[in-house]
Write an enzyme that holds these catalytic residues in place. Structure first.
Site, PDB file in Angstrom:
ATOM      1  N   GLY A 119      13.816  67.334  81.567  1.00  0.00           N
ATOM      2  CA  GLY A 119      13.200  65.989  81.610  1.00  0.00           C
ATOM      3  C   GLY A 119      13.138  65.449  83.037  1.00  0.00           C
ATOM      4  O   GLY A 119      13.920  65.848  83.895  1.00  0.00           O
TER       5      GLY A 119
ATOM      6  N   GLY B  24      12.546  61.886  83.391  1.00  0.00           N
ATOM      7  CA  GLY B  24      12.832  60.439  83.302  1.00  0.00           C
ATOM      8  C   GLY B  24      11.578  59.610  83.485  1.00  0.00           C
ATOM      9  O   GLY B  24      11.639  58.383  83.609  1.00  0.00           O
TER      10      GLY B  24
ATOM     11  N   HIS C  10      16.115  60.886  95.250  1.00  0.00           N
ATOM     12  CA  HIS C  10      17.268  61.480  94.571  1.00  0.00           C
ATOM     13  C   HIS C  10      16.832  62.594  93.613  1.00  0.00           C
ATOM     14  O   HIS C  10      17.395  63.689  93.603  1.00  0.00           O
ATOM     15  CB  HIS C  10      18.013  60.376  93.816  1.00  0.00           C
TER      16      HIS C  10
ATOM     17  N   ASP D 248      11.471  61.076  64.666  1.00  0.00           N
ATOM     18  CA  ASP D 248      12.295  62.299  64.647  1.00  0.00           C
ATOM     19  C   ASP D 248      13.614  61.998  63.957  1.00  0.00           C
ATOM     20  O   ASP D 248      13.906  60.836  63.628  1.00  0.00           O
ATOM     21  CB  ASP D 248      12.510  62.809  66.079  1.00  0.00           C
TER      22      ASP D 248
ATOM     23  N   ARG E  85      17.254  57.149  82.151  1.00  0.00           N
ATOM     24  CA  ARG E  85      17.646  58.166  81.168  1.00  0.00           C
ATOM     25  C   ARG E  85      18.973  57.792  80.566  1.00  0.00           C
ATOM     26  O   ARG E  85      19.851  57.269  81.261  1.00  0.00           O
ATOM     27  CB  ARG E  85      17.726  59.534  81.820  1.00  0.00           C
TER      28      ARG E  85
HETATM   29  P1  ADP Z   1      13.054  62.420  79.934  1.00  0.00           P
HETATM   30  O1  ADP Z   1      12.176  63.216  80.770  1.00  0.00           O
HETATM   31  O2  ADP Z   1      14.435  62.371  80.430  1.00  0.00           O
HETATM   32  O3  ADP Z   1      12.932  62.699  78.503  1.00  0.00           O
HETATM   33  P2  ADP Z   1      11.710  60.015  79.174  1.00  0.00           P
HETATM   34  O4  ADP Z   1      11.140  58.886  79.984  1.00  0.00           O
HETATM   35  O5  ADP Z   1      10.744  60.736  78.351  1.00  0.00           O
HETATM   36  O6  ADP Z   1      12.498  60.958  80.148  1.00  0.00           O
HETATM   37  O7  ADP Z   1      12.814  59.443  78.266  1.00  0.00           O
HETATM   38  C1  ADP Z   1      13.813  58.604  78.819  1.00  0.00           C
HETATM   39  C2  ADP Z   1      15.106  58.749  78.059  1.00  0.00           C
HETATM   40  O8  ADP Z   1      14.968  58.239  76.756  1.00  0.00           O
HETATM   41  C3  ADP Z   1      15.522  60.144  77.866  1.00  0.00           C
HETATM   42  O9  ADP Z   1      16.288  60.594  78.955  1.00  0.00           O
HETATM   43  C4  ADP Z   1      16.350  60.089  76.583  1.00  0.00           C
HETATM   44  O10 ADP Z   1      17.668  59.755  76.912  1.00  0.00           O
HETATM   45  C5  ADP Z   1      15.753  58.967  75.827  1.00  0.00           C
HETATM   46  N1  ADP Z   1      14.841  59.434  74.753  1.00  0.00           N
HETATM   47  C6  ADP Z   1      13.517  59.516  74.810  1.00  0.00           C
HETATM   48  N2  ADP Z   1      12.993  59.947  73.640  1.00  0.00           N
HETATM   49  C7  ADP Z   1      14.046  60.123  72.818  1.00  0.00           C
HETATM   50  C8  ADP Z   1      14.179  60.559  71.456  1.00  0.00           C
HETATM   51  N3  ADP Z   1      13.104  60.868  70.707  1.00  0.00           N
HETATM   52  N4  ADP Z   1      15.417  60.647  70.926  1.00  0.00           N
HETATM   53  C9  ADP Z   1      16.495  60.296  71.663  1.00  0.00           C
HETATM   54  N5  ADP Z   1      16.438  59.865  72.958  1.00  0.00           N
HETATM   55  C10 ADP Z   1      15.234  59.804  73.524  1.00  0.00           C
END
Ligand code: ADP
Length: 595
Positions: free
Chosen positions: A551, A553, A375, A521, A540
């Site tokens: 991103g 995921g 996907h 953050d 995500r």
């Molecule tokens: P992505 O590439 O989508 O960032 P990640 O595995 O790094 O994938 O993160 C998964 C999900 O976690 C993200 O899509 C986001 O929704 C949430 N996320 C990650 N880090 C943060 C953050 N620092 N603040 C808010 N949401 C976050």
């Protein structure tokens, strides 16, 4: 039959024997002595009669009747004997006590009848003349072969009976005393015979209570001693056999209990013969609650019941997968085969259970992962293909549109690239064994600074300040490039999900034998419901926003993998609208001594 103690069987028999024998002996003594006295008496009377006969042989029994009567009276008084002289006709011609003329004819007296026959007659009877029991001895007086008369001597037996009365009393009292003495002795003997048996019975009670180490007393009686020895030997052998059986059972149970697979056995009536700990755990039952009970009452699982019934009926091996709903949806693989006796008779069924839940979960994860990857890849590929088709069809005329489209194609290609790179990283991490990643004692501050450097441009683009707090000499035993990658992913997310002009704090400290690296953050934060699944691949919170921000995921799942190959853990605390803190904890055990 009612059982009685041996003592109360022996003792009454002894008493019976004693009473019978003493009565018999007493009776025999009394009878013999009485006979003896009567015989003696008869001989005495006979001797007196014979003496008188000698004196009378020369007399005339027809004319000398007065003399004869007088002789009878005299001699009779002197010898205290009643003397009667009788003619063969029975007529009395002389008598010590009576007038012969008044006496009745004596021909019918038994002793007289005997004497008339030429023999000596003896009789004992009650005398109606003297009113007492008398002994009579009649002797014929024979001259020239002819019986002239009969001399009869008689003595009352009353004196003998009186004499015997006191002898009887003495004999009976003596017999009674002997009987009491004999009873006491027989009671003592009965006790001596039964006491060792009573002691043995008491000691044998230990055997019935399962204590085979106890020894029965041997005693001094040959037969009882042999019996005790035999029983002691039997107890010894039983003890050894039981110990062997217990050892074998323990070994078997230990083997079964150390098995990861569950094992459960049923007999032909579907009764549980036994099961090991693993089987009890898988089926959610207690071993001692189901052992010996029927399948239906022990396991309320229709599939398992049908499976066992099929093996018992068909007598062939079977295998099947069943779900246990009430136990967190566990899936079990059952392999069942019939139990045969030596002569091929069916005795029941044995079933081996494998918990394949994890396998099923992994299979599901793999399937979902493939679907997710497809996907994720399809979206940029479709987009690239769409723009390329548009460009090729010549549908775009302005150079601005063309360059915009090419930019989109380039961005989607970058996205594809980063997805594939991330997948490769994950796959490499999957293949890396824990503790086998080449750890080195490294200053953490340098690693964190490198990670910040890698994200500097992105931070600058959003005017985000990054602050670092870490002791210069804080060292950790790590794989620096991998840990740097993990921190980069966290900082990258912190930048992505923060507003412009905000700030990010990075700290590393030693706390409670654990090194904690925190990335904080002040961005949008994450709803609580997402936190448990946040580190899953392709998970995500907001799919569209993540894509928009470039991103994949996969960032956080890479972090989780990197931390886990360092034997650490990653956690997140977040408040929606206020920000998040991602923490990496590395155990001190990965630190070399002295650092
Ligand atoms: P992505 O590439 O989508 O960032 P990640 O595995 O790094 O994938 O993160 C998964 C999900 O976690 C993200 O899509 C986001 O929704 C949430 N996320 C990650 N880090 C943060 C953050 N620092 N603040 C808010 N949401 C976050």
């Amino acid at each position: 039959m009612r059982r009685r103690p041996l003592l109360w069987q022996l003792f009454p028999s002894y008493i019976l024997v004693i009473i019978l024998s003493i009565t018999a002996v007493t009776w025999f003594i009394i009878y013999s002595s009485k006979q003896f006295f009567l015989t003696q008496n008869a001989k005495e009377l006979e001797a007196r009669a014979v003496i008188l006969r000698e004196r009378m042989t020369g007399l005339n029994f027809g004319s000398d009747t007065a003399f004869i009567n007088d002789l009878c009276k005299r001699v009779g008084l002197e010898s205290a004997t009643r003397i009667t002289v009788i003619l063969p006709t029975g007529k009395v011609i002389g008598d010590t006590d009576e007038d012969p003329t008044k006496m009745e004819n004596h021909a019918n007296r038994p002793e007289v009848q005997e004497a008339v026959g030429g023999r000596i007659g003896v009789a004992t009877r009650y005398s109606h003349t003297l009113y007492e029991t008398m002994m009579y001895v009649a002797v014929p007086i024979i001259k020239d072969g002819q019986i002239l008369g009969i001399v009869r001597t008689a003595l009352p037996l009353t004196s003998i009976e009186h004499a015997f009365g006191s002898i009887y009393t003495k004999i009976i009292v003596g017999g009674f005393l002997i009987a009491i003495l004999a009873m006491a002795v027989s009671f003592y003997i009965s006790r001596r015979i039964t006491l060792p048996l009573v002691k043995m019975k008491r000691a044998a009670g230990h055997f019935t209570r399962g204590d085979f180490t106890h020894h029965l007393p041997i005693g001094t009686t040959e037969e009882i001693g042999q019996l005790a020895e035999t029983m002691n030997e039997m107890a010894k052998q039983l003890n050894e056999k039981i110990r062997t059986i217990i050892n074998q059972r323990n070994e078997r149970e230990a083997i079964l209990d150390s098995m990861v697979e569950g094992v459960i056995a049923f007999d032909m009536t579907e009764r549980v013969i036994g099961l090991n700990r693993a089987a009890a755990q898988m089926l959610g039952v207690e071993i001692n609650q189901v052992t010996g009970r029927y399948l239906q009452e022990s396991f309320r699982n229709a599939n398992l019941q049908k499976f066992v019934a099929r093996i018992l009926e068909g007598g062939a091996t079977q295998d099947e997968e069943i779900g246990i709903q009430d136990k967190a949806n566990i899936i079990l693989h059952l392999y069942g085969s019939p139990i045969h006796s030596e002569n091929g008779q069916n005795l029941g069924a044995v079933i081996v259970l494998h918990d394949v839940t994890r396998l099923h979960q992994l299979e599901t994860i793999r399937r979902e992962f493939v679907a997710n990857v497809s996907h994720e890849l399809r979206t940029p590929i479709t987009s690239i293909k769409g723009f390329i088709d548009t460009l090729r069809d010549g549908g775009i005329h302005s150079p601005e549109d063309t360059s915009r489209f090419l930019e989109i194609i380039a961005r989607q290609t970058d996205r594809l690239n980063s997805i594939i790179e991330n997948l490769l990283t994950l796959s490499e991490l999957d293949q890396t064994e824990r503790g086998n990643i080449g750890l080195e004692l490294t200053e953490l501050k340098g690693v964190l600074q490198n990670a910040i450097g890698a994200c500097e441009l992105k931070a600058a683009a959003k005017e985000i300040q990054i602050q670092i707090q870490c002791d210069d000499d804080l060292k950790a035993n790590i794989n620096a490039p991998l840990l740097e990658q993990a921190v980069i992913n966290l900082i990258d997310n912190a930048i992505k999900y923060s507003e412009t002009k905000s700030s990010i704090e990075i700290s590393a400290k030693l706390d409670n034998a654990t090194i904690a690296i925190n990335v904080t953050d002040h961005g949008c934060g994450i709803e609580k419901l997402h936190l448990p699944r946040l580190f899953e691949r392709f998970y995500r919170v907001d799919r569209a926003r993540s894509r928009e921000l470039g991103g994949t995921g996969l960032g956080l799942s890479i972090v989780k993998h990197i931390v886990s190959v360092h034997d650490g853990r990653v956690e997140v605390e977040s408040t929606p609208g206020k920000g998040s803190t991602f923490s990496i904890f590395l155990p001190l055990s990965t630190l070399p001594f002295g650092s």
